[in-house]
Design a protein around this motif. Sequence first.
Motif, PDB file in Angstrom:
ATOM      1  N   ASN A   1       0.857  -1.184   0.000  1.00 34.16           N
ATOM      2  CA  ASN A   1       0.000   0.000   0.000  1.00 34.16           C
ATOM      3  C   ASN A   1       0.900   1.244   0.000  1.00 34.16           C
ATOM      4  OD1 ASN A   1      -1.702   2.159   0.773  1.00 34.16           O
ATOM      5  ND2 ASN A   1      -3.087   0.739   1.809  1.00 34.16           N
ATOM      6  N   ASP A   2       0.734   2.099  -1.000  1.00 35.10           N
ATOM      7  CA  ASP A   2       1.545   3.327  -1.090  1.00 35.10           C
ATOM      8  C   ASP A   2       1.444   4.188   0.154  1.00 35.10           C
ATOM      9  OD1 ASP A   2       2.434   2.719  -3.660  1.00 35.10           O
ATOM     10  OD2 ASP A   2       0.786   3.798  -4.622  1.00 35.10           O
ATOM     11  N   LYS A   3       0.345   4.075   0.879  1.00 37.26           N
ATOM     12  CA  LYS A   3       0.152   4.907   2.073  1.00 37.26           C
ATOM     13  C   LYS A   3       1.123   4.540   3.195  1.00 37.26           C
ATOM     14  CE  LYS A   3      -4.623   5.904   1.017  1.00 37.26           C
ATOM     15  NZ  LYS A   3      -6.021   5.667   1.287  1.00 37.26           N
ATOM     16  N   TRP A   4       1.674   3.315   3.161  1.00 36.07           N
ATOM     17  CA  TRP A   4       2.611   2.916   4.215  1.00 36.07           C
ATOM     18  C   TRP A   4       3.826   3.844   4.255  1.00 36.07           C
ATOM     19  CZ3 TRP A   4       2.363  -2.937   2.688  1.00 36.07           C
ATOM     20  CH2 TRP A   4       1.181  -3.498   3.197  1.00 36.07           C
ATOM     21  N   SER A   5       4.306   4.244   3.098  1.00 34.01           N
ATOM     22  CA  SER A   5       5.454   5.151   3.036  1.00 34.01           C
ATOM     23  C   SER A   5       5.105   6.509   3.659  1.00 34.01           C
ATOM     24  CB  SER A   5       5.898   5.333   1.584  1.00 34.01           C
ATOM     25  OG  SER A   5       6.972   6.227   1.516  1.00 34.01           O
ATOM     26  N   ASN A   6       3.905   7.003   3.363  1.00 37.09           N
ATOM     27  CA  ASN A   6       3.468   8.278   3.944  1.00 37.09           C
ATOM     28  C   ASN A   6       3.293   8.173   5.458  1.00 37.09           C
ATOM     29  OD1 ASN A   6       3.360   9.405   1.367  1.00 37.09           O
ATOM     30  ND2 ASN A   6       1.207   8.885   1.103  1.00 37.09           N
ATOM     31  N   LEU A   7       2.756   7.037   5.917  1.00 36.60           N
ATOM     32  CA  LEU A   7       2.588   6.832   7.357  1.00 36.60           C
ATOM     33  C   LEU A   7       3.945   6.783   8.058  1.00 36.60           C
ATOM     34  CD1 LEU A   7      -0.310   4.235   7.245  1.00 36.60           C
ATOM     35  CD2 LEU A   7      -0.445   6.580   8.121  1.00 36.60           C
ATOM     36  N   PHE A   8       4.924   6.167   7.408  1.00 33.87           N
ATOM     37  CA  PHE A   8       6.274   6.180   7.971  1.00 33.87           C
ATOM     38  C   PHE A   8       6.802   7.618   8.042  1.00 33.87           C
ATOM     39  CE2 PHE A   8      10.756   6.732   6.971  1.00 33.87           C
ATOM     40  CZ  PHE A   8      11.290   6.290   8.171  1.00 33.87           C
ATOM     41  N   ASP A   9       6.641   8.373   6.959  1.00 32.34           N
ATOM     42  CA  ASP A   9       7.135   9.753   6.940  1.00 32.34           C
ATOM     43  C   ASP A   9       6.535  10.574   8.083  1.00 32.34           C
ATOM     44  OD1 ASP A   9       8.720   9.252   4.711  1.00 32.34           O
ATOM     45  OD2 ASP A   9       7.235  10.060   3.292  1.00 32.34           O
ATOM     46  N   GLU A  10       5.250  10.407   8.308  1.00 37.69           N
ATOM     47  CA  GLU A  10       4.591  11.126   9.405  1.00 37.69           C
ATOM     48  C   GLU A  10       5.173  10.719  10.756  1.00 37.69           C
ATOM     49  OE1 GLU A  10       0.386  10.336   9.098  1.00 37.69           O
ATOM     50  OE2 GLU A  10       0.271  11.222   7.099  1.00 37.69           O
ATOM     51  N   GLU A  11       5.386   9.422  10.936  1.00 38.46           N
ATOM     52  CA  GLU A  11       5.919   8.930  12.206  1.00 38.46           C
ATOM     53  C   GLU A  11       7.368   9.363  12.389  1.00 38.46           C
ATOM     54  OE1 GLU A  11       4.935   7.095  15.831  1.00 38.46           O
ATOM     55  OE2 GLU A  11       3.729   7.798  14.143  1.00 38.46           O
ATOM     56  N   ARG A  12       8.136   9.361  11.307  1.00 40.17           N
ATOM     57  CA  ARG A  12       9.526   9.819  11.382  1.00 40.17           C
ATOM     58  C   ARG A  12       9.586  11.278  11.838  1.00 40.17           C
ATOM     59  NH1 ARG A  12      12.269   9.500   5.977  1.00 40.17           N
ATOM     60  NH2 ARG A  12      10.829  11.211   5.615  1.00 40.17           N
ATOM     61  N   GLU A  13       8.704  12.102  11.299  1.00 36.23           N
ATOM     62  CA  GLU A  13       8.683  13.512  11.713  1.00 36.23           C
ATOM     63  C   GLU A  13       8.379  13.650  13.205  1.00 36.23           C
ATOM     64  OE1 GLU A  13       9.656  16.168   9.959  1.00 36.23           O
ATOM     65  OE2 GLU A  13      10.190  14.691   8.438  1.00 36.23           O
ATOM     66  N   LEU A  14       7.389  12.901  13.667  1.00 32.20           N
ATOM     67  CA  LEU A  14       7.029  12.937  15.081  1.00 32.20           C
ATOM     68  C   LEU A  14       8.194  12.463  15.956  1.00 32.20           C
ATOM     69  CD1 LEU A  14       4.908  13.212  17.376  1.00 32.20           C
ATOM     70  CD2 LEU A  14       4.272  10.835  16.891  1.00 32.20           C
ATOM     71  N   LEU A  15       8.764  11.321  15.603  1.00 31.98           N
ATOM     72  CA  LEU A  15       9.869  10.769  16.389  1.00 31.98           C
ATOM     73  C   LEU A  15      11.083  11.696  16.357  1.00 31.98           C
ATOM     74  CD1 LEU A  15       9.497   7.069  15.259  1.00 31.98           C
ATOM     75  CD2 LEU A  15       9.122   7.930  17.587  1.00 31.98           C
ATOM     76  N   SER A  16      11.404  12.231  15.193  1.00 28.09           N
ATOM     77  CA  SER A  16      12.544  13.144  15.071  1.00 28.09           C
ATOM     78  C   SER A  16      12.370  14.361  15.960  1.00 28.09           C
ATOM     79  CB  SER A  16      12.727  13.608  13.626  1.00 28.09           C
ATOM     80  OG  SER A  16      13.086  12.537  12.806  1.00 28.09           O
ATOM     81  N   SER A  17      11.169  14.903  15.981  1.00 28.10           N
ATOM     82  CA  SER A  17      10.937  16.109  16.777  1.00 28.10           C
ATOM     83  C   SER A  17      11.055  15.837  18.271  1.00 28.10           C
ATOM     84  CB  SER A  17       9.573  16.719  16.448  1.00 28.10           C
ATOM     85  OG  SER A  17       8.533  15.910  16.964  1.00 28.10           O
ATOM     86  N   GLN A  18      10.727  14.626  18.698  1.00 32.61           N
ATOM     87  CA  GLN A  18      10.756  14.297  20.130  1.00 32.61           C
ATOM     88  C   GLN A  18      12.067  13.673  20.591  1.00 32.61           C
ATOM     89  OE1 GLN A  18       8.142  15.210  22.184  1.00 32.61           O
ATOM     90  NE2 GLN A  18       7.560  16.240  20.289  1.00 32.61           N
ATOM     91  N   LEU A  19      12.806  13.064  19.666  1.00 30.15           N
ATOM     92  CA  LEU A  19      13.995  12.297  20.042  1.00 30.15           C
ATOM     93  C   LEU A  19      15.288  12.836  19.454  1.00 30.15           C
ATOM     94  CD1 LEU A  19      12.540   8.717  19.352  1.00 30.15           C
ATOM     95  CD2 LEU A  19      12.509   9.964  21.520  1.00 30.15           C
ATOM     96  N   LYS A  20      15.226  13.992  18.795  1.00 30.91           N
ATOM     97  CA  LYS A  20      16.341  14.445  17.964  1.00 30.91           C
ATOM     98  C   LYS A  20      17.705  14.432  18.646  1.00 30.91           C
ATOM     99  CE  LYS A  20      14.891  19.156  18.700  1.00 30.91           C
ATOM    100  NZ  LYS A  20      13.571  19.604  18.382  1.00 30.91           N
ATOM    101  N   GLU A  21      17.755  14.741  19.939  1.00 29.72           N
ATOM    102  CA  GLU A  21      19.057  14.778  20.610  1.00 29.72           C
ATOM    103  C   GLU A  21      19.546  13.388  21.021  1.00 29.72           C
ATOM    104  OE1 GLU A  21      16.042  14.753  23.821  1.00 29.72           O
ATOM    105  OE2 GLU A  21      16.190  15.841  21.940  1.00 29.72           O
ATOM    106  N   LEU A  22      18.697  12.375  20.885  1.00 28.16           N
ATOM    107  CA  LEU A  22      19.047  11.021  21.328  1.00 28.16           C
ATOM    108  C   LEU A  22      19.391  10.066  20.183  1.00 28.16           C
ATOM    109  CD1 LEU A  22      16.190  10.512  23.961  1.00 28.16           C
ATOM    110  CD2 LEU A  22      18.570  11.154  24.406  1.00 28.16           C
ATOM    111  N   ILE A  23      19.039  10.421  18.972  1.00 24.21           N
ATOM    112  CA  ILE A  23      19.152   9.463  17.867  1.00 24.21           C
ATOM    113  C   ILE A  23      20.083   9.959  16.765  1.00 24.21           C
ATOM    114  CG2 ILE A  23      16.874   8.488  18.333  1.00 24.21           C
ATOM    115  CD1 ILE A  23      15.796  10.111  15.983  1.00 24.21           C
TER     116      ILE A  23
END
Length: 172
Positions: free
Chosen positions: A15-37
Amino acid sequence: MLGIERGLVKLEPYNDKWSNLFDEERELLSSQLKELIIAIEHVGSTSIEGLFAKPIIDIAIGVSSLDIIIELKEKVKALGYVEVPVSIDSKHVFTRYKDKKITHFLHVMIYNQNLWLDQISFRDYLRSDPDAKIEYIKLKEKLANKYPNDVISYTNEKKKFVDDILNRAKKL
């Protein structure tokens, strides 16, 4: 579209939407974890175009050291993730549920160590080799039919194929 009950094996066409769902989650995780990852990558079958997959977004998170895991646990817990006990050294796994279905897995490991490199190599090899992808689809369908209520057996029986692909990738 996204999510499966714990322990079940149900494959869906890519499903093409899986890539978009990952992108959304990556943005969320990056914003919350940026100094740790160090890095965030979409891995697992939902990251490989054309591959049938359990509708769960697998995310690899690379860190410099697992010393930060206590702080990271608190931050991902605040985002709705729950730690899953795993028996693999140097790896922590978290999952997120929606309506009692697993929707995401976070695989936290040391960046550019063996576990990290294996996740990326496996994904990249299947993305680049259509024959290997077809072989994997056939194996997954066979095992999903054999183990619809046993994700552990399903996963264990894929191991030989995964190891074979990793060996092929290392020869490149």
